[in-house]
Design a protein around this motif. Structure first.
Motif, PDB file in Angstrom:
ATOM      1  N   THR A   1       0.862  -1.179   0.000  1.00 43.66           N
ATOM      2  CA  THR A   1       0.000   0.000   0.000  1.00 43.66           C
ATOM      3  C   THR A   1       0.901   1.233   0.000  1.00 43.66           C
ATOM      4  N   PHE A   2       0.492   2.242  -0.756  1.00 43.17           N
ATOM      5  CA  PHE A   2       1.211   3.516  -0.801  1.00 43.17           C
ATOM      6  C   PHE A   2       0.321   4.571  -0.168  1.00 43.17           C
ATOM      7  N   ILE A   3       0.806   5.176   0.906  1.00 43.75           N
ATOM      8  CA  ILE A   3      -0.010   6.089   1.698  1.00 43.75           C
ATOM      9  C   ILE A   3       0.546   7.504   1.579  1.00 43.75           C
ATOM     10  N   LEU A   4      -0.194   8.349   0.876  1.00 40.83           N
ATOM     11  CA  LEU A   4       0.228   9.730   0.652  1.00 40.83           C
ATOM     12  C   LEU A   4      -0.246  10.664   1.759  1.00 40.83           C
ATOM     13  N   ALA A   5      -1.412  10.382   2.340  1.00 47.04           N
ATOM     14  CA  ALA A   5      -1.994  11.213   3.404  1.00 47.04           C
ATOM     15  C   ALA A   5      -2.305  12.628   2.913  1.00 47.04           C
ATOM     16  N   THR A   6      -3.143  12.690   1.895  1.00 50.65           N
ATOM     17  CA  THR A   6      -3.589  13.971   1.345  1.00 50.65           C
ATOM     18  C   THR A   6      -4.731  14.545   2.184  1.00 50.65           C
ATOM     19  N   GLN A   7      -4.763  15.867   2.266  1.00 53.65           N
ATOM     20  CA  GLN A   7      -5.885  16.577   2.894  1.00 53.65           C
ATOM     21  C   GLN A   7      -6.572  17.384   1.798  1.00 53.65           C
ATOM     22  N   ARG A   8      -7.800  17.037   1.473  1.00 50.63           N
ATOM     23  CA  ARG A   8      -8.463  17.707   0.348  1.00 50.63           C
ATOM     24  C   ARG A   8      -9.046  19.059   0.745  1.00 50.63           C
ATOM     25  N   GLY A   9      -9.373  19.222   1.987  1.00 54.11           N
ATOM     26  CA  GLY A   9      -9.942  20.496   2.433  1.00 54.11           C
ATOM     27  C   GLY A   9      -9.983  20.541   3.946  1.00 54.11           C
ATOM     28  N   TYR A  10     -10.420  21.673   4.468  1.00 53.10           N
ATOM     29  CA  TYR A  10     -10.455  21.832   5.915  1.00 53.10           C
ATOM     30  C   TYR A  10     -11.562  21.019   6.579  1.00 53.10           C
ATOM     31  N   HIS A  11     -12.428  20.388   5.784  1.00 51.03           N
ATOM     32  CA  HIS A  11     -13.382  19.467   6.392  1.00 51.03           C
ATOM     33  C   HIS A  11     -12.685  18.218   6.917  1.00 51.03           C
TER      34      HIS A  11
ATOM     35  N   TYR B   1      -0.893  18.580  -0.028  1.00 46.75           N
ATOM     36  CA  TYR B   1      -0.676  17.463  -0.961  1.00 46.75           C
ATOM     37  C   TYR B   1      -0.350  16.178  -0.201  1.00 46.75           C
ATOM     38  N   SER B   2       0.455  16.297   0.833  1.00 46.38           N
ATOM     39  CA  SER B   2       0.750  15.166   1.712  1.00 46.38           C
ATOM     40  C   SER B   2       1.111  15.720   3.072  1.00 46.38           C
ATOM     41  N   LEU B   3       0.603  15.082   4.124  1.00 52.72           N
ATOM     42  CA  LEU B   3       0.836  15.587   5.470  1.00 52.72           C
ATOM     43  C   LEU B   3       1.942  14.824   6.195  1.00 52.72           C
ATOM     44  N   VAL B   4       2.706  14.015   5.494  1.00 51.09           N
ATOM     45  CA  VAL B   4       3.811  13.283   6.124  1.00 51.09           C
ATOM     46  C   VAL B   4       5.117  14.017   5.836  1.00 51.09           C
ATOM     47  N   PRO B   5       5.668  14.747   6.817  1.00 48.84           N
ATOM     48  CA  PRO B   5       6.916  15.463   6.582  1.00 48.84           C
ATOM     49  C   PRO B   5       8.139  14.568   6.671  1.00 48.84           C
ATOM     50  N   SER B   6       8.006  13.422   7.334  1.00 50.06           N
ATOM     51  CA  SER B   6       9.135  12.508   7.496  1.00 50.06           C
ATOM     52  C   SER B   6       8.639  11.069   7.410  1.00 50.06           C
TER      53      SER B   6
END
Length: 348
Positions: free
Chosen positions: A5-15, A50-55
């Motif tokens: 599995t490839f997990i990008l952890a995108t946030q599409r909006g403030y919802h 775009y992705s919430l994983v900084p590390s």
């Protein structure tokens, strides 16, 4: 065939809150192990939704504590944004706390938006990547190493926390260029590749590029493991498929905005997805990708495997704001139905 599995952890909006996105990613990793996936890959991006994983190494270290078997990978550590000396220590730490389950994916990066905010010239990224990878390889293989290069000078240095895996964790190079593919074959690394949202023709061209790179280094294509990152989704519900495809196109639009050096944001953080020349219709995307009913996905995957001959398929599970319940159900479906069926077909 391995599956990841490839997990990008995108946030599409403030919802979507940032903490819910991260905790959803962790839950998906735990379920991926239970469903029988071999590896979970984590992306790295900065300063936007775009992705919430900084590390990715931090994600590896955390997920090591909530899993037991699944391999945990970085896809990728963007080497020009690091001090390679510190990165070496963090690689060792992540491999130790995961009991030797680290897969180390590295890349040169491509998003001008990120590089500017680190004060790094993206035009130098390929050269910096090459030199920093040299340093990482030295630090992984030598108890005391030094380096004298164009971008970095390092006196004799020892890394205190060393990897369990010897001489190092498996190293994967994210690449679409012949030169980096050649380096992977020359130095016995693995390849992380993608055909984006394109179809069989692109996969065939990618296979040709891999064969040429291997031959240039007097190697066989099978001398490097190949992981194909792919948007895949199985459902009989047309509306659900369209939601997945819409989120996949949204993600691609954000990537293009960052790649084309545009900051499409009103508040300095939440990027705005706008149409690009690379956009495909949802219908074309579905035709190009392993998306549809379970049997359609299985048949298409077998076609793509025959063309590219990868060792691993990394499916993009989490996209945009596709709800978590749907996403977890999809991971279970792959473990219950799709992965066993593909491997049965391949064994025949």
């Amino acid at each position: 065939m391995e599956f990841a599995t490839f997990i990008l952890a995108t946030q599409r909006g403030y919802h979507q809150t940032s903490d819910s996105v991260i905790h959803d990613a962790i839950e998906q990793t735990v379920l991926s192990e239970q469903a029988g996936f071999d590896t979970a890959w984590f992306a790295e991006h900065h300063f936007n939704n775009y992705s919430l994983v900084p590390s990715p190494l931090m994600m590896v270290a955390h997920c090591a504590g909530v899993t037991k078997r699944i391999r945990l990978g970085t896809a990728v550590c963007v080497l020009p944004l690091y001090q390679p000396q510190r990165l070496l220590a963090e690689i060792g730490f992540a491999d130790v706390v995961s009991n030797g389950r680290l897969e180390l994916g590295v890349g040169s990066g491509y998003q001008q938006f990120e590089f500017e905010r680190f004060g790094v010239n993206i035009d130098n990224a390929p050269a910096v990547f090459s030199e920093y990878l040299d340093i990482v390889l030295k630090g992984l293989s030598q108890k005391i190493f030094s380096h004298s290069g164009h971008f970095m000078q390092i006196p004799p240095t020892a890394i205190s926390v060393r990897t369990i895996q010897k001489p190092s964790p498996p190293i994967w190079i994210a690449t679409g260029s012949p030169s980096s593919m050649r380096r992977a074959y020359r130095e016995r690394h693995n390849l992380l590749v993608t055909a984006l949202h394109n179809g069989l023709e692109t996969l065939g061209a990618l296979r040709g590029m891999i064969q040429e790179a291997a031959a240039a280094e007097f190697k066989s294509p099978g001398d490097a493991k190949i992981s194909l990152l792919r948007c895949c989704y199985a459902s009989d519900d047309g509306a659900e498929i369209n939601r997945y495809l819409d989120n996949a196109r949204f993600q691609r639009q954000l990537s293009e905005a960052l790649h084309q050096r545009r900051q499409q944001s009103h508040d300095g953080y939440m990027l705005q997805a706008t149409p690009t020349q690379q956009d495909l219709s949802l219908e074309t995307m579905q035709e190009n990708l392993p998306i549809g009913s379970i049997n359609q996905v299985i048949d298409r995957l077998l076609q793509e495997i025959e063309i590219l001959k990868p060792d691993q398929i990394a499916i993009q599970t989490q996209l945009g704001d596709l709800d978590q319940t749907t996403m977890l159900r999809q991971i279970e479906l792959w473990g219950d139905k799709i992965i066993p069926a593909v491997n049965r077909s391949l064994s025949r």
